[in-house]
Design an enzyme around this catalytic site. Sequence first.
Site, mmCIF file in Angstrom:
data_model
loop_
_atom_site.group_PDB
_atom_site.id
_atom_site.type_symbol
_atom_site.label_atom_id
_atom_site.label_comp_id
_atom_site.label_asym_id
_atom_site.label_seq_id
_atom_site.Cartn_x
_atom_site.Cartn_y
_atom_site.Cartn_z
ATOM 1 N N GLY A 179 84.856 -43.028 48.137
ATOM 2 C CA GLY A 179 83.743 -43.879 48.534
ATOM 3 C C GLY A 179 83.762 -45.171 47.739
ATOM 4 N N HIS B 153 74.577 -46.525 44.072
ATOM 5 C CA HIS B 153 75.176 -47.828 43.726
ATOM 6 C C HIS B 153 74.344 -48.972 44.305
ATOM 7 C CE1 HIS B 153 78.899 -47.159 41.575
ATOM 8 N NE2 HIS B 153 79.324 -46.253 42.441
ATOM 9 N N GLN C 122 80.303 -52.779 44.001
ATOM 10 C CA GLN C 122 81.499 -52.523 43.179
ATOM 11 C C GLN C 122 82.570 -53.597 43.370
ATOM 12 O OE1 GLN C 122 81.661 -48.178 44.512
ATOM 13 N NE2 GLN C 122 82.453 -48.046 42.424
ATOM 14 N N CYS D 61 83.840 -42.135 39.206
ATOM 15 C CA CYS D 61 83.476 -43.391 39.866
ATOM 16 C C CYS D 61 84.570 -44.410 39.588
ATOM 17 C CB CYS D 61 82.138 -43.883 39.310
ATOM 18 S SG CYS D 61 81.584 -45.419 40.063
ATOM 19 N N LEU D 62 84.964 -45.166 40.619
ATOM 20 C CA LEU D 62 86.016 -46.167 40.438
ATOM 21 C C LEU D 62 85.581 -47.249 39.441
ATOM 22 C CD1 LEU D 62 87.185 -46.544 44.143
ATOM 23 C CD2 LEU D 62 88.379 -45.350 42.289
ATOM 24 N N GLU E 64 77.032 -43.073 46.514
ATOM 25 C CA GLU E 64 77.188 -44.463 46.979
ATOM 26 C C GLU E 64 75.825 -45.130 47.195
ATOM 27 O OE1 GLU E 64 80.028 -45.638 46.587
ATOM 28 O OE2 GLU E 64 81.033 -43.713 46.426
#
Length: 172
Positions: free
Chosen positions: A46, A140, A51, A94-95, A137
């Site tokens: 996701g 975020h 981001q 999480c990226l 997500e």
Amino acid sequence: MAVKKILLYPDPLLLRTSARIDTFDEDLISLAEDLVDTMYDADGVGLAAPQIGINKRIFVMDCSREDEDKDFKIVINPEIEHESEELGSYKEGCLSIPGITEEILRPKVIKVVYQDMNGVLQRNIYDELWSTCFQHELDHLNGKLFIDHLRPMKKILVKKKIKKSSKKEKKG
Ligand code: NI
């Protein structure tokens, strides 16, 4: 279509509440394409617009298994209409917080409403990883990260770990 740079915690753009989307135009299509490209390039399940530095309420996700076909969803202005009392636990990452994974408890099943690329309302029920991913997500878009779900003491420890690992990355 382009792979964008993923912002890392604690970048201030990750901590803001993102704005609702009212215009469903070419720009939105190219933003969605960038999100999909960047998510697959980073091997994520996701990715939310903040981001990549865009504070708008859109995210993409693809929680299909490796042996399944790609199945990405583009989710705009998402809301959770109902969540189960039963909780599920997943080891989340999480990226934007590379190298950190933590077990996080969230409602197991959620009923959601969102808009698609044409602005048409969509309703769906998500379970398992899809549910976790949707909630992660959506967080975020509200400036919240998965580590915000940790108990206070645990969060302090994890934040220390993040600081240490980002110093290492700068050196290396
Ligand atoms: Ni994330």
